[in-house]
Structures are given as structure tokens and as C-alpha cells.
Design a protein around this motif. Structure first.
Motif, short mmCIF file in Angstrom:
data_model
loop_
_atom_site.label_atom_id
_atom_site.label_comp_id
_atom_site.label_asym_id
_atom_site.label_seq_id
_atom_site.Cartn_x
_atom_site.Cartn_y
_atom_site.Cartn_z
N MET A 1 0.85 -1.17 0.00
CA MET A 1 0.00 0.00 0.00
C MET A 1 0.90 1.25 0.00
O MET A 1 1.82 1.35 0.80
N PRO A 2 0.63 2.19 -0.90
CA PRO A 2 1.45 3.42 -0.94
C PRO A 2 1.42 4.18 0.38
O PRO A 2 0.45 4.13 1.13
N HIS A 3 2.50 4.88 0.63
CA HIS A 3 2.62 5.67 1.86
C HIS A 3 1.68 6.87 1.90
O HIS A 3 1.36 7.37 2.98
N ILE A 4 1.26 7.35 0.73
CA ILE A 4 0.35 8.49 0.67
C ILE A 4 -0.86 8.11 -0.19
O ILE A 4 -0.80 7.17 -0.98
N GLU A 5 -1.93 8.83 -0.04
CA GLU A 5 -3.14 8.58 -0.84
C GLU A 5 -2.92 9.17 -2.23
O GLU A 5 -2.86 10.39 -2.39
N ASP A 9 -5.39 3.61 -8.58
CA ASP A 9 -4.90 2.24 -8.34
C ASP A 9 -3.85 1.84 -9.37
O ASP A 9 -3.64 0.65 -9.62
N LEU A 10 -3.21 2.81 -9.99
CA LEU A 10 -2.22 2.54 -11.01
C LEU A 10 -0.92 2.04 -10.38
O LEU A 10 -0.64 2.33 -9.22
N PRO A 11 -0.10 1.32 -11.15
CA PRO A 11 1.14 0.79 -10.59
C PRO A 11 2.31 1.76 -10.72
O PRO A 11 2.33 2.63 -11.59
N GLY A 12 3.29 1.58 -9.84
CA GLY A 12 4.58 2.23 -9.96
C GLY A 12 4.54 3.71 -10.26
O GLY A 12 3.71 4.46 -9.73
N ILE A 13 5.43 4.12 -11.13
CA ILE A 13 5.60 5.54 -11.42
C ILE A 13 4.38 6.14 -12.09
O ILE A 13 4.11 7.33 -11.94
N VAL A 14 3.59 5.32 -12.81
CA VAL A 14 2.40 5.89 -13.45
C VAL A 14 1.40 6.38 -12.41
O VAL A 14 0.70 7.36 -12.65
N CYS A 59 14.37 -2.26 -7.21
CA CYS A 59 13.08 -1.62 -7.49
C CYS A 59 12.31 -2.54 -8.44
O CYS A 59 12.57 -2.59 -9.63
N ARG A 60 11.38 -3.28 -7.89
CA ARG A 60 10.67 -4.30 -8.66
C ARG A 60 9.90 -3.73 -9.84
O ARG A 60 9.96 -4.25 -10.95
N PHE A 61 9.13 -2.65 -9.61
CA PHE A 61 8.35 -2.10 -10.70
C PHE A 61 9.25 -1.65 -11.85
O PHE A 61 9.02 -1.99 -13.00
N CYS A 62 10.28 -0.87 -11.55
CA CYS A 62 11.16 -0.35 -12.61
C CYS A 62 11.97 -1.47 -13.26
O CYS A 62 12.18 -1.46 -14.47
N TYR A 148 12.10 7.25 -6.08
CA TYR A 148 10.79 7.89 -6.15
C TYR A 148 9.69 6.83 -6.04
O TYR A 148 8.77 6.94 -5.21
N VAL A 149 9.80 5.79 -6.85
CA VAL A 149 8.80 4.72 -6.88
C VAL A 149 8.74 3.97 -5.55
O VAL A 149 7.67 3.74 -4.99
N ASP A 150 9.90 3.58 -5.04
CA ASP A 150 9.93 2.80 -3.81
C ASP A 150 9.79 3.66 -2.56
O ASP A 150 9.28 3.20 -1.54
N GLY A 151 10.24 4.91 -2.62
CA GLY A 151 10.13 5.80 -1.47
C GLY A 151 8.70 6.12 -1.09
O GLY A 151 8.41 6.45 0.06
N LEU A 152 7.80 6.01 -2.07
CA LEU A 152 6.38 6.21 -1.79
C LEU A 152 5.61 4.89 -1.77
O LEU A 152 4.38 4.88 -1.72
N ALA A 153 6.35 3.79 -1.81
CA ALA A 153 5.77 2.44 -1.69
C ALA A 153 4.67 2.18 -2.71
O ALA A 153 3.61 1.66 -2.38
N THR A 154 4.94 2.54 -3.97
CA THR A 154 3.94 2.27 -5.00
C THR A 154 3.80 0.76 -5.21
O THR A 154 4.65 -0.02 -4.79
N THR A 155 2.74 0.38 -5.87
CA THR A 155 2.48 -1.04 -6.11
C THR A 155 3.12 -1.48 -7.42
O THR A 155 3.41 -0.65 -8.29
N ALA A 156 3.30 -2.77 -7.54
CA ALA A 156 3.86 -3.35 -8.76
C ALA A 156 3.02 -4.57 -9.14
O ALA A 156 2.72 -5.40 -8.27
N PRO A 157 2.62 -4.66 -10.41
CA PRO A 157 1.84 -5.82 -10.83
C PRO A 157 2.63 -7.12 -10.64
O PRO A 157 3.86 -7.13 -10.78
N ASP A 158 1.93 -8.19 -10.34
CA ASP A 158 2.56 -9.50 -10.23
C ASP A 158 2.58 -10.23 -11.57
O ASP A 158 3.38 -11.13 -11.77
N GLN A 159 1.69 -9.84 -12.48
CA GLN A 159 1.54 -10.53 -13.76
C GLN A 159 2.49 -9.95 -14.82
O GLN A 159 2.50 -8.75 -15.07
#
Length: 183
Positions: A1-5, A9-14, A59-62, A148-159
Motif C-alpha cells: 500500500m502506498p505511503h500516501i493517498e 490504483d495505477l502501478p509504480g511511477i504511473v 526496485c521491482r516495478f522499474c 521515487y517509486v519505492d520511497g512512496l511504496a507504489t504497487t507493482a503488478p505481479d503478472q
């Protein structure tokens, strides 16, 4: 879950680009210039550098997105990307790309970790000053993007299919038109 609202529900940097479009524009432009602009390095090679640095930064998403972007633009596809992520020194890429990946690895550690020997090796392998410059900037930029992506705990797709779809979009439309995609 991201650190901020983020309000999406988009992943990563998007997700971050949708949250702050005013910061998305210059960051997208930077990615466009570095990864798709005119260069002696192919788009796939530049994406490979981005994927390698993102891998080193965990950084999993990137890592997964730029690995997919590289794979669709390289004849050897994901098997080559996986080899470079694991060990660029033994991957079946040119000596020039191996030397540039070593420069990128050093930048990921610290800008000061880039030595005269790294640069000499790259030059002997045929790298130009512009290619060395761009490699350093790609590596430095991806350290920032990863944090940036990980510092805000963005999500990353598993698929894997989500990254493949993003790769199709980016390779067709570029980073300037990085319309947020649902995974």
C-alpha cells in the motif's frame, strides 16, 4: 500500500505521474530523451541499462517494466535481459555495452565509484564521450526514479502480462505519451 493517498490504483511511477502531472511532464521528457532520443546506443540497449540499475536498486516495478521494454526492442528478448541482470560481464553483448554496464553499475553504487579505469575500458571498447555521458545520466536518473517509486511504496503488478502491455504502449507511443495504464 502506498505511503500516501494517490487517488488511483495505477502501478509504480504511473500512479505518481497521475497524482502529480506537473512533475510527470519533465520526468517523462527526461525518460524520452534518455531512452528514446537520438543515440548511437539502441533503445533496447538503453532500456537494458535502466533495467540493470533498477535491478541493482531492488526496485521491482522499474526492473520489471524496463526489462520488458528492453526485451521487446532486442532481438534476443527476455533471455538476454535476464542474463544482463544476473551478470553483464558474461552476457552475450558487445564489449562496449559490457563496459557501459560496468559504468552504470558504478554510478548505481556512487557517482564517485566511476573510475578512470571504467572510462578507459569503455573508450577502448569503442564508447564515445556521448555514450559514456548518456550511460552515466541514465544510471543516475534511474537511481532517482527507483527511489521515487519505492520511497512512496507504489504497487507493482505481479503478472508479466501487465509489463508486456506497458512495453507495447511505451515502444509505440513513447514516454511523453505515458498514459496511465491499468495493469
Amino acid at each position: 500500500m502506498p505511503h500516501i493517498e494517490l487517488g488511483n490504483d495505477l502501478p509504480g511511477i504511473v500512479s505518481l505521474f497521475a497524482f502529480r502531472p506537473e512533475t510527470a511532464a519533465p520526468l517523462s521528457e527526461l525518460a524520452e530523451v534518455l531512452l528514446r532520443g537520438p543515440s548511437a546506443l539502441s533503445r533496447g540497449e538503453r532500456e537494458l541499462i535502466a533495467a540493470r540499475v533498477s535491478h541493482l536498486n531492488s526496485c521491482r516495478f522499474c526492473t520489471d517494466s524496463h526489462a520488458a521494454f528492453a526485451a521487446v526492442q532486442l532481438d534476443q528478448g527476455m533471455p538476454l535481459v535476464d542474463q544482463v541482470r544476473a551478470d553483464p560481464a558474461t552476457a552475450p553483448v558487445s564489449d562496449k555495452l559490457k563496459a557501459l554496464l560496468a559504468v552504470a553499475d558504478a554510478v548505481q553504487e556512487s557517482g564517485r565509484a566511476v573510475t578512470d579505469e571504467h572510462i578507459k575500458t569503455a573508450r577502448v571498447a569503442g564508447a564515445t564521450d556521448t555514450e559514456i555521458h548518456d550511460t552515466v545520466l541514465i544510471a543516475a536518473a534511474f537511481c532517482m526514479f527507483n527511489r521515487y517509486v519505492d520511497g512512496l511504496a507504489t504497487t507493482a503488478p505481479d503478472q508479466a502480462a501487465a509489463y508486456t502491455e506497458m512495453a507495447r504502449h511505451i515502444t509505440a507511443h513513447g514516454y511523453r505519451d505515458a498514459v496511465p495504464l491499468q495493469p
